[in-house]
Design a protein around this motif. Structure first.
Motif, mmCIF file in Angstrom:
data_model
loop_
_atom_site.group_PDB
_atom_site.id
_atom_site.type_symbol
_atom_site.label_atom_id
_atom_site.label_comp_id
_atom_site.label_asym_id
_atom_site.label_seq_id
_atom_site.Cartn_x
_atom_site.Cartn_y
_atom_site.Cartn_z
ATOM 1 N N ARG A 3 0.860 -1.263 -0.147
ATOM 2 C CA ARG A 3 -0.193 -0.083 -0.111
ATOM 3 C C ARG A 3 0.969 1.489 0.002
ATOM 4 O O ARG A 3 0.551 2.297 -0.700
ATOM 5 N N HIS A 4 2.123 1.160 0.852
ATOM 6 C CA HIS A 4 2.638 2.487 1.022
ATOM 7 C C HIS A 4 3.280 2.659 -0.511
ATOM 8 O O HIS A 4 3.598 4.083 -0.919
ATOM 9 N N LEU A 5 3.643 1.520 -1.140
ATOM 10 C CA LEU A 5 4.239 1.797 -2.679
ATOM 11 C C LEU A 5 3.248 2.317 -3.652
ATOM 12 O O LEU A 5 3.583 2.976 -4.808
ATOM 13 N N TYR A 6 2.126 1.255 -3.540
ATOM 14 C CA TYR A 6 1.322 1.271 -4.814
ATOM 15 C C TYR A 6 -0.064 2.096 -4.632
ATOM 16 O O TYR A 6 -0.869 2.356 -5.477
ATOM 17 N N GLY A 7 -0.434 2.372 -3.218
ATOM 18 C CA GLY A 7 -1.505 3.186 -2.941
ATOM 19 C C GLY A 7 -2.748 2.203 -2.485
ATOM 20 O O GLY A 7 -2.442 0.963 -2.387
ATOM 21 N N GLU A 8 -3.845 2.530 -2.591
ATOM 22 C CA GLU A 8 -5.202 1.902 -1.926
ATOM 23 C C GLU A 8 -5.380 0.609 -2.898
ATOM 24 O O GLU A 8 -5.172 0.641 -4.137
ATOM 25 N N ILE A 9 -5.817 -0.507 -1.913
ATOM 26 C CA ILE A 9 -6.199 -1.596 -2.756
ATOM 27 C C ILE A 9 -7.882 -1.689 -2.712
ATOM 28 O O ILE A 9 -8.558 -1.263 -2.088
ATOM 29 N N GLU A 10 -8.133 -1.867 -4.133
ATOM 30 C CA GLU A 10 -9.645 -2.097 -4.628
ATOM 31 C C GLU A 10 -10.318 -3.274 -3.975
ATOM 32 O O GLU A 10 -11.371 -3.400 -3.359
ATOM 33 N N SER A 11 -9.692 -4.590 -4.191
ATOM 34 C CA SER A 11 -10.370 -5.583 -3.758
ATOM 35 C C SER A 11 -9.363 -6.931 -3.400
ATOM 36 O O SER A 11 -8.155 -6.702 -3.919
ATOM 37 N N VAL A 12 -9.836 -7.870 -2.788
ATOM 38 C CA VAL A 12 -9.018 -8.791 -2.254
ATOM 39 C C VAL A 12 -9.393 -10.309 -2.501
ATOM 40 O O VAL A 12 -10.670 -10.441 -2.099
ATOM 41 N N GLN A 13 -8.738 -11.300 -3.116
ATOM 42 C CA GLN A 13 -8.902 -12.435 -3.132
ATOM 43 C C GLN A 13 -7.985 -13.433 -2.540
ATOM 44 O O GLN A 13 -6.757 -13.011 -2.529
ATOM 45 N N THR A 16 -0.562 -21.417 5.657
ATOM 46 C CA THR A 16 0.052 -20.868 4.262
ATOM 47 C C THR A 16 -1.356 -20.178 3.721
ATOM 48 O O THR A 16 -2.466 -20.547 4.012
ATOM 49 N N ALA A 17 -1.043 -19.182 2.912
ATOM 50 C CA ALA A 17 -2.162 -18.417 2.215
ATOM 51 C C ALA A 17 -1.534 -17.907 0.867
ATOM 52 O O ALA A 17 -0.425 -17.468 0.942
ATOM 53 N N VAL A 18 -2.231 -17.811 -0.111
ATOM 54 C CA VAL A 18 -2.105 -16.860 -1.185
ATOM 55 C C VAL A 18 -2.921 -15.911 -1.646
ATOM 56 O O VAL A 18 -4.162 -16.382 -1.579
ATOM 57 N N VAL A 19 -2.470 -14.809 -1.846
ATOM 58 C CA VAL A 19 -3.262 -13.703 -1.988
ATOM 59 C C VAL A 19 -3.477 -12.872 -3.344
ATOM 60 O O VAL A 19 -2.172 -12.871 -3.792
ATOM 61 N N ALA A 20 -4.364 -12.445 -3.686
ATOM 62 C CA ALA A 20 -4.334 -11.599 -5.116
ATOM 63 C C ALA A 20 -4.944 -10.200 -4.595
ATOM 64 O O ALA A 20 -6.346 -10.275 -4.193
ATOM 65 N N LEU A 21 -4.457 -9.310 -5.114
ATOM 66 C CA LEU A 21 -4.930 -7.839 -4.802
ATOM 67 C C LEU A 21 -5.066 -6.939 -5.909
ATOM 68 O O LEU A 21 -4.341 -7.043 -7.056
ATOM 69 N N ARG A 22 -6.059 -6.330 -6.191
ATOM 70 C CA ARG A 22 -6.415 -5.352 -7.345
ATOM 71 C C ARG A 22 -6.199 -3.911 -6.621
ATOM 72 O O ARG A 22 -6.923 -3.604 -5.760
ATOM 73 N N PHE A 23 -5.221 -3.128 -7.109
ATOM 74 C CA PHE A 23 -5.095 -1.866 -6.608
ATOM 75 C C PHE A 23 -5.879 -0.792 -7.349
ATOM 76 O O PHE A 23 -6.338 -1.025 -8.390
ATOM 77 N N ARG A 24 -5.961 0.262 -6.799
ATOM 78 C CA ARG A 24 -7.105 1.369 -7.490
ATOM 79 C C ARG A 24 -6.387 1.872 -8.653
ATOM 80 O O ARG A 24 -6.916 2.292 -9.658
ATOM 81 N N ASN A 25 -4.948 2.019 -8.699
ATOM 82 C CA ASN A 25 -4.367 2.559 -9.828
ATOM 83 C C ASN A 25 -4.190 1.266 -10.985
ATOM 84 O O ASN A 25 -3.291 1.652 -11.883
ATOM 85 N N GLY A 26 -4.647 0.420 -10.853
ATOM 86 C CA GLY A 26 -4.796 -0.761 -12.095
ATOM 87 C C GLY A 26 -3.962 -1.828 -11.775
ATOM 88 O O GLY A 26 -4.042 -3.045 -12.676
ATOM 89 N N ALA A 27 -3.030 -1.725 -10.973
ATOM 90 C CA ALA A 27 -2.010 -2.901 -11.034
ATOM 91 C C ALA A 27 -2.557 -4.293 -10.014
ATOM 92 O O ALA A 27 -3.509 -3.799 -9.573
ATOM 93 N N LEU A 28 -2.072 -5.118 -10.299
ATOM 94 C CA LEU A 28 -2.384 -6.339 -9.688
ATOM 95 C C LEU A 28 -1.290 -6.970 -8.683
ATOM 96 O O LEU A 28 -0.081 -6.566 -9.030
ATOM 97 N N GLY A 29 -1.574 -7.554 -7.716
ATOM 98 C CA GLY A 29 -0.631 -7.918 -6.727
ATOM 99 C C GLY A 29 -0.789 -9.251 -6.224
ATOM 100 O O GLY A 29 -1.883 -9.898 -6.251
#
Ligand SMILES: NC(=O)c1ccc[n+]([C@@H]2O[C@H](COP(=O)([O-])OP(=O)(O)OC[C@H]3O[C@@H](n4cnc5c(N)ncnc54)[C@H](O)[C@@H]3O)[C@@H](O)[C@H]2O)c1
Length: 351
Positions: free
Chosen positions: A186-196, A211-224
């Motif tokens: 968040r500090h580098l890419y900004g706000e997160i829109e949704s989480v899977q 163990t967990a695997v996480v997929a994030l969609r950032f508001r700037n359009g990037a995926l994590g």
């Protein structure tokens, strides 16, 4: 020397001791009291030469510190932070800001109504490596952010789980460890829109995930993506790679990979990959990428966080991790657990 900020430490456990140590050598704060219901805190306070209280109410009433560090179990953060604010003390509360969004919100509200600052102990933001990384991303060197790939994998020893709450829901690597990585993202890419997310307890078999695997969609359009596991004999995580704590042997490796349309950055080694030739639209994977690596002075993020806290209380600096910032990181982290439980994406509130 400028007047030092009077500071009490509430909770003298593992991380409370780090705060006490850093306060004792700080040029900006003066340790004035320690509070903890456990008798172990008394010896620490004696060694530090400050009064010890088993009840933080009595400490706040008698000592009247201008600031306090709350370094107690997560479920107590909100009540203790509010008590401090209502007694006139600004607060550095350890992460997570609270263990529920409601309690986190209460901290934000009381901070606003009392006018006293609360900062959240996401100390990695104060690491010189992160400061440089933020400057690189903000400079546009990566172009438009495309993806972030983060590893948070290590082996916690078996006796770590002798403590019962670490085997129960909420005591696992999502809320204890992953929260730090989500905060850095968040500090580098900004706000997160949704989480899977998907999670597993297949190796240890405890109620809590290992163990967990996480997929994030950032508001700037990037995926994590983030992979977190405390049952993997692997070095790829911030704690082992960034050299923040002496108790971990440091590995010269990376754990975070940020990619943009014009460049890519690894952390903590700060390797910046870019094309140095300008061939317009023909530029691409057939061309050589250039690697630049920045060597930095290392710094203690906990000491720097405490200096910053004093500067925030003095009105000299704006919070690097405000209560609201800590709340947003908590919201994203709790969404990981919710998404793993339901199998559905969890949208986050708008910034
Ligand atoms: N930022 C970091 O690097 C980092 C690292 C470890 C822990 N933490 C966070 O710090 C907090 C504490 O974790 P820890 O590992 O030090 O736990 P710990 O169990 O080692 O210590 C907690 C201490 O709080 C005391 N305590 C409990 N209730 C209290 C109360 N009402 N008043 C005063 N003291 C009270 C306990 O007696 C204990 O000494 C947690 O929120 C954790 O997430 C942050």
């Amino acid at each position: 020397m400028a007047h030092k900020l009077s500071l009490a430490v509430i909770g003298a456990g593992l991380i409370g001791r780090t705060h006490i140590d850093r306060a004792l050598t700080s040029e900006r704060v003066e340790l004035v009291a320690v509070a903890d219901p456990s008798p172990a805190g008394a010896a620490l306070a004696r060694a530090a030469g400050v009064p010890f209280y088993t009840d933080h109410h009595a400490m706040l009433a008698e000592i009247r510190p201008r600031a306090a560090v709350v370094a107690t179990p997560n479920a107590t953060h909100a009540a203790l932070t509010v008590d401090c604010l209502e007694r006139g003390a600004a607060v550095l509360v350890e992460k997570p800001i609270a263990d529920t969004l409601e309690d986190g919100k209460r901290i934000c509200d009381v901070s606003a109504s009392t006018g006293l600052p609360v900062i959240v102990g996401h100390q990695r933001r104060h690491n010189p490596i992160m400061r440089k990384a933020r400057a690189i991303v903000a400079s546009g060197a990566l172009g438009r952010p495309v993806s972030a790939t983060v590893m948070c994998t290590w082996l916690k020893p078996r006796d770590y789980f002798d403590v019962e709450w670490r085997r129960r829901k909420g005591g696992g690597p999502i809320l204890i460890n992953l929260i730090h990585d989500i905060d850095l993202m968040r500090h580098l890419y900004g706000e997160i829109e949704s989480v899977q997310a998907i999670a597993s307890n297949a190796v240890r078999g405890f109620e809590v995930e290992d163990t967990a695997v996480v997929a994030l969609r950032f508001r700037n359009g990037a995926l994590g993506t983030v992979t977190v596991s405390d049952t993997a004999a692997a070095p790829w995580n911030w704690d082992l790679s960034a050299g923040e704590a002496e108790r971990f042997p440091r590995q010269d490796i990376d754990a975070h990979y940020y990619c943009g349309t014009d460049g890519a950055l690894t952390l903590p080694r700060l390797q910046l990959w870019r094309y140095r030739t300008d061939q317009g639209p023909a530029l691409g994977w057939h061309d050589p990428l250039t690697l630049e690596r920045t060597a930095l002075h290392t710094g203690c993020p906990y000491a720097e966080q405490l200096r910053h806290f004093a500067a925030v209380v003095a009105g000299e600096e704006a919070p690097v991790c405000s209560a609201l910032d800590g709340w947003r990181t908590l919201e994203a982290t709790l969404a990981v657990t919710a998404a793993a439980a339901t199998g559905r994406p969890v949208p986050l509130s708008a910034a």
